[in-house]
Design an enzyme around this catalytic site. Structure first.
Site, PDB file in Angstrom:
ATOM      1  N   ARG A   1       1.247   2.299  -7.570  1.00 43.08           N
ATOM      2  CA  ARG A   1       0.605   2.725  -6.283  1.00 43.08           C
ATOM      3  C   ARG A   1       1.790   3.209  -5.105  1.00 43.08           C
ATOM      4  NH1 ARG A   1       3.173  -0.525  -3.684  1.00 43.08           N
ATOM      5  NH2 ARG A   1       2.092   0.118  -2.045  1.00 43.08           N
ATOM      6  N   GLY A   2       1.120   3.545  -4.069  1.00 44.69           N
ATOM      7  CA  GLY A   2       2.119   4.145  -2.980  1.00 44.69           C
ATOM      8  C   GLY A   2       2.207   5.647  -3.363  1.00 44.69           C
TER       9      GLY A   2
ATOM     10  N   ARG B   1      -7.327   8.685  -7.507  1.00 44.71           N
ATOM     11  CA  ARG B   1      -7.342   8.302  -6.056  1.00 44.71           C
ATOM     12  C   ARG B   1      -7.193   9.427  -5.075  1.00 44.71           C
ATOM     13  NH1 ARG B   1      -3.370   3.417  -4.688  1.00 44.71           N
ATOM     14  NH2 ARG B   1      -5.211   3.182  -3.040  1.00 44.71           N
TER      15      ARG B   1
ATOM     16  N   GLN C   1      -0.561  -6.016  -0.465  1.00 46.47           N
ATOM     17  CA  GLN C   1       0.654  -5.352  -0.524  1.00 46.47           C
ATOM     18  C   GLN C   1       1.936  -6.014   0.012  1.00 46.47           C
ATOM     19  OE1 GLN C   1      -2.228  -3.802  -0.274  1.00 46.47           O
ATOM     20  NE2 GLN C   1      -2.544  -1.938  -1.472  1.00 46.47           N
TER      21      GLN C   1
ATOM     22  N   ASP D   1      -0.045   8.048   3.590  1.00 48.68           N
ATOM     23  CA  ASP D   1      -0.516   8.506   2.291  1.00 48.68           C
ATOM     24  C   ASP D   1      -0.838  10.008   2.667  1.00 48.68           C
ATOM     25  OD1 ASP D   1      -1.256   5.588   2.489  1.00 48.68           O
ATOM     26  OD2 ASP D   1      -1.137   6.218   0.115  1.00 48.68           O
TER      27      ASP D   1
ATOM     28  N   ASN E   1      -2.962   5.914   6.712  1.00 46.75           N
ATOM     29  CA  ASN E   1      -1.902   5.088   5.948  1.00 46.75           C
ATOM     30  C   ASN E   1      -3.051   3.706   5.747  1.00 46.75           C
ATOM     31  OD1 ASN E   1       0.397   4.140   4.693  1.00 46.75           O
ATOM     32  ND2 ASN E   1       0.617   2.571   6.304  1.00 46.75           N
ATOM     33  N   LYS E   2      -2.494   2.956   4.933  1.00 44.15           N
ATOM     34  CA  LYS E   2      -3.274   1.467   4.622  1.00 44.15           C
ATOM     35  C   LYS E   2      -4.098   1.126   5.853  1.00 44.15           C
ATOM     36  CE  LYS E   2      -3.574   0.009   1.435  1.00 44.15           C
ATOM     37  NZ  LYS E   2      -4.465   0.908   0.563  1.00 44.15           N
TER      38      LYS E   2
END
Ligand code: MRU
Length: 368
Positions: free
Chosen positions: A53-54, A90, A200, A241, A251-252
């Site tokens: 991931r990332g 994703r 994470q 992202d 982002n997250k």
């Protein structure tokens, strides 16, 4: 980066020249396991269940996945089908589309018999390029940390999610300046946001920082604002992202709230990104970026380890309650102090992005 003195990457080409190995990130930090991906569908599964991931790592894994599809069937139809399968894994990280577009653009013009060899080489090249990009992001970000250290000694950095070497091919984006500062003897300490629901931060960033010996403290996601009010945060570094042509940063989930708290407390809020993370087709991040909704069980249940070392998964929400789980949010450009890229630091604004685009065009870097 090193684990027990041995250099690792989260993905590597196996010696057989046709499969890849990964660190299975769903098993960290309590178990260190590697896994071989031998087919395109295994690469797709690894991305969707977050074994890898990332944003940058997702892109490189997809590139290898496409290569493996062409090993098995180099036809135009197979290339198209593999592109679609990998692209659907994703929705939010733009590096996935960027990597697949770059692969397809290079491979489609070739005769089928030449496609696999070229695909394999190009995927490996993209992995190596990512390492160099992140090293350069770190060099630019290091200047920001050095300036604070010269002024006040210890530097306290807050980070959210994992934008570390596990999320890339090496160095990480947000962690690259931190590792380089630590290696240069700067006294840097990291506040690691836990980053619910997938943790994470407390699982991956903390594990990485431990491995490199960087002083850090894990905090719950709600603690950052309090620490900023008390002068305990000098600067925030996060990853992204997808960043828009106007400087909005996706982002997250939770990044936006941290940026609001940083703005209220005059704490610089920097976003570290490789240039392929800019989506030049998008202007309004909130309206246009697709936000991944993940399983409610990620909110209502949690993974951990028992005192005897065994794996555990337990429910932590009231029985019968439902949950909603948006995985990303968008921080408007006005809350972002700067974008730290491999080509330098630019303002998070249409003008800043235009300057970045000009540099990318000068270096012939493909636009997303
Ligand atoms: O859901 P994840 O773990 O793939 O989300 C990762 C992030 O949000 C990272 O901060 C982002 O990809 C930048 S990685 C260098």
């Amino acid at each position: 980066m090193k684990i027990d003195g041995v250099a690792w990457r989260p993905i590597w080409a196996e010696e057989d020249g046709e499969t890849v190995g990964i660190i299975d990130q769903t098993r960290l930090p309590f178990n260190f396991e590697t896994k071989r991906l031998a087919r395109m569908d295994e690469a797709a599964e690894a991305i969707s269940v977050m074994r890898v991931r990332g944003a940058p790592l997702i892109g490189v894994t997809a590139a290898y996945g496409l290569a493996m599809a062409l090993r098995d069937d180099p036809s135009d139809a197979a290339l198209g089908a593999a592109y679609d399968t990998l692209h659907a894994t994703r929705p939010t990280a733009i590096n996935l589309r960027w990597a697949l577009d770059r692969m397809r653009g290079a491979l489609l013009p070739l005769p089928p018999g030449e496609r696999f060899a070229r695909a394999w080489t190009l995927a490996a090249q993209m992995a190596d390029e990512d390492v160099e990009i992140n090293r350069r992001i770190g060099e630019h970000g290091l200047g920001l940390l050095r300036e604070i250290a010269d002024r006040k000694g210890r530097v306290n950095v807050l980070t959210h999610c994992n934008a570390g070497w596990l999320a890339t091919v090496d160095w990480g984006t947000a962690t690259s300046p931190i590792y380089q500062a630590h290696d240069a003897g700067i006294d840097v300490h990291v506040w690691v946001d836990e980053t619910r629901p997938r943790n994470q931060g407390s699982f991956l960033t903390a594990w990485e920082l431990n491995g490199h010996g960087v002083p850090h403290s894990v905090i719950v996601d709600n603690a950052g604002g309090h620490l900023m009010q008390h002068g305990e945060v000098d600067l925030c570094f996060v990853g992204t992202d997808r960043t828009t042509a106007t400087g909005d940063v996706c982002n997250k989930i939770g990044t936006y709230l941290k940026a609001l708290a940083a703005a209220d407390n005059n704490v610089p809020f920097h976003v570290c990104l490789p240039t392929p993370t800019v989506d030049w087709r998008v202007r309004d991040g909130v309206a246009e970026i697709p936000i991944e909704n993940r399983a409610p069980e990620e909110v209502t249940e949690i993974d951990g380890v028992l005192p005897d070392g065994g794996d555990a998964r337990m429910r932590i929400a009231s029985p019968g309650s439902d949950a909603v789980n948006p995985a990303f949010d968008v921080t408007p450009a006005r809350l972002v102090t700067g974008l730290v890229t491999e080509l330098g630091i630019v303002e998070a604004s249409e003008a800043g992005l235009a300057k970045l685009r000009a540099k990318m065009e000068a270096e012939a870097i493909m636009l997303s």
